[in-house]
Write an enzyme that holds these catalytic residues in place. Structure first.
Site, short mmCIF file in Angstrom:
data_model
loop_
_atom_site.label_atom_id
_atom_site.label_comp_id
_atom_site.label_asym_id
_atom_site.label_seq_id
_atom_site.Cartn_x
_atom_site.Cartn_y
_atom_site.Cartn_z
N LYS A 14 0.82 -1.22 0.00
CA LYS A 14 0.00 0.00 0.00
C LYS A 14 0.86 1.26 0.00
O LYS A 14 0.62 2.17 -0.80
CB LYS A 14 -0.95 0.01 1.21
CG LYS A 14 -1.94 -1.13 1.23
CD LYS A 14 -2.84 -1.08 2.46
CE LYS A 14 -2.12 -1.19 3.78
NZ LYS A 14 -1.48 -2.46 4.07
N ARG A 89 -10.26 0.71 8.84
CA ARG A 89 -9.93 -0.67 9.19
C ARG A 89 -11.12 -1.44 9.76
O ARG A 89 -11.01 -2.63 10.00
CB ARG A 89 -8.77 -0.70 10.18
CG ARG A 89 -7.47 -0.26 9.55
CD ARG A 89 -6.35 -0.40 10.55
NE ARG A 89 -5.12 0.09 9.98
CZ ARG A 89 -4.03 -0.65 9.80
NH1 ARG A 89 -4.02 -1.91 10.14
NH2 ARG A 89 -2.95 -0.12 9.30
N ARG A 128 11.32 -6.17 4.81
CA ARG A 128 11.17 -4.75 5.16
C ARG A 128 11.80 -4.45 6.51
O ARG A 128 12.37 -3.39 6.72
CB ARG A 128 9.68 -4.37 5.13
CG ARG A 128 9.44 -2.89 5.37
CD ARG A 128 8.02 -2.49 5.07
NE ARG A 128 7.13 -2.86 6.15
CZ ARG A 128 5.82 -2.66 6.13
NH1 ARG A 128 5.24 -2.12 5.07
NH2 ARG A 128 5.08 -3.00 7.16
N ARG A 134 11.69 -1.21 11.51
CA ARG A 134 10.40 -1.35 12.19
C ARG A 134 10.36 -2.67 12.96
O ARG A 134 10.36 -3.75 12.38
CB ARG A 134 9.26 -1.29 11.18
CG ARG A 134 9.01 0.10 10.65
CD ARG A 134 7.87 0.18 9.69
NE ARG A 134 6.66 -0.45 10.19
CZ ARG A 134 5.55 -0.56 9.48
NH1 ARG A 134 5.50 -0.09 8.25
NH2 ARG A 134 4.50 -1.15 9.99
N ARG A 146 -0.71 -9.52 13.34
CA ARG A 146 -1.18 -8.43 12.46
C ARG A 146 -2.00 -8.99 11.30
O ARG A 146 -3.03 -8.43 10.93
CB ARG A 146 0.01 -7.61 11.94
CG ARG A 146 0.66 -6.77 13.03
CD ARG A 146 1.97 -6.15 12.59
NE ARG A 146 1.79 -5.24 11.48
CZ ARG A 146 2.76 -4.92 10.62
NH1 ARG A 146 3.96 -5.45 10.73
NH2 ARG A 146 2.52 -4.07 9.65
#
Length: 190
Positions: A14, A89, A128, A134, A146
């Protein structure tokens, strides 16, 4: 004004696609994740509250998220439209977004969903984590939480937009440029 919800599970791409689309269509990209990370880094009241949920792989409560999103929209009164990345969400967030935009004589033109299988998501998030720093992308347990949270709580938002004939599913596996082309075909038709 074009308002697009860019939708998909964690790691679907996204943010990557939103960066391309915002320039191509002169839209403002609002990423709830980026806004939360900014507030957490700066230890704002919102950031401390959001961090307590995010670290557990949970969704931040609707009221906090909606207030933050409305403030971001208000910062851009001359925008040609928005890309909402990571919002809504939940169905109640989608309803709140519709109500907020209707006060501005606007609405959501379409929800574009990047569809990616779970194994690919896990691989992308792990990669990532190596470049982004992160922590939520580095822990396999948090990654699974998640994805599970997305499937249980967020994926039903798809039905909300399908009922309005505003849902557009896109295969999120392939080259960035190829996926951008598929998304652009949808945006151009809205």
């Amino acid at each position: 004004m074009k308002n697009i919800v860019l939708f998909g599970p964690p790691g679907a791409g996204k943010g990557t696609q939103a960066e391309v689309l915002k320039d191509k269509y002169n839209l403002v990209h609002i990423s709830t994740g980026d806004v939360f990370r900014f507030n957490m880094k700066n230890d704002t009241e919102l950031g401390v509250l959001a961090k307590s949920y995010i670290e557990k792989g949970q969704l931040v409560p609707d009221e906090v998220t909606i207030n933050m999103l409305e403030a971001e929209v208000e910062k851009n009164p001359q925008a040609n439209g928005f890309i909402f990345d990571g919002f809504p969400r939940t169905e109640s967030q989608a309803e709140a977004l519709d109500a907020f935009l209707s006060k501005k004589n606007a609405g959501i033109n379409g929800m574009i969903a990047l569809e990616v299988n779970e194994e690919e998501l896990k691989s992308r998030l792990t990669e990532r984590a190596k470049t982004s720093g992160r922590a939520d992308d580095a822990d396999p347990v948090v990654i699974q939480k998640r994805i599970d949270t997305y499937n249980a709580e967020t994926a039903p938002v798809k039905d909300y937009y399908e009922k309005q004939n505003k849902y557009y599913g896109i295969n999120g596996v392939g080259s960035i440029e190829g996926i951008t082309g598929l998304i652009s075909n949808v945006v151009d038709s809205l």
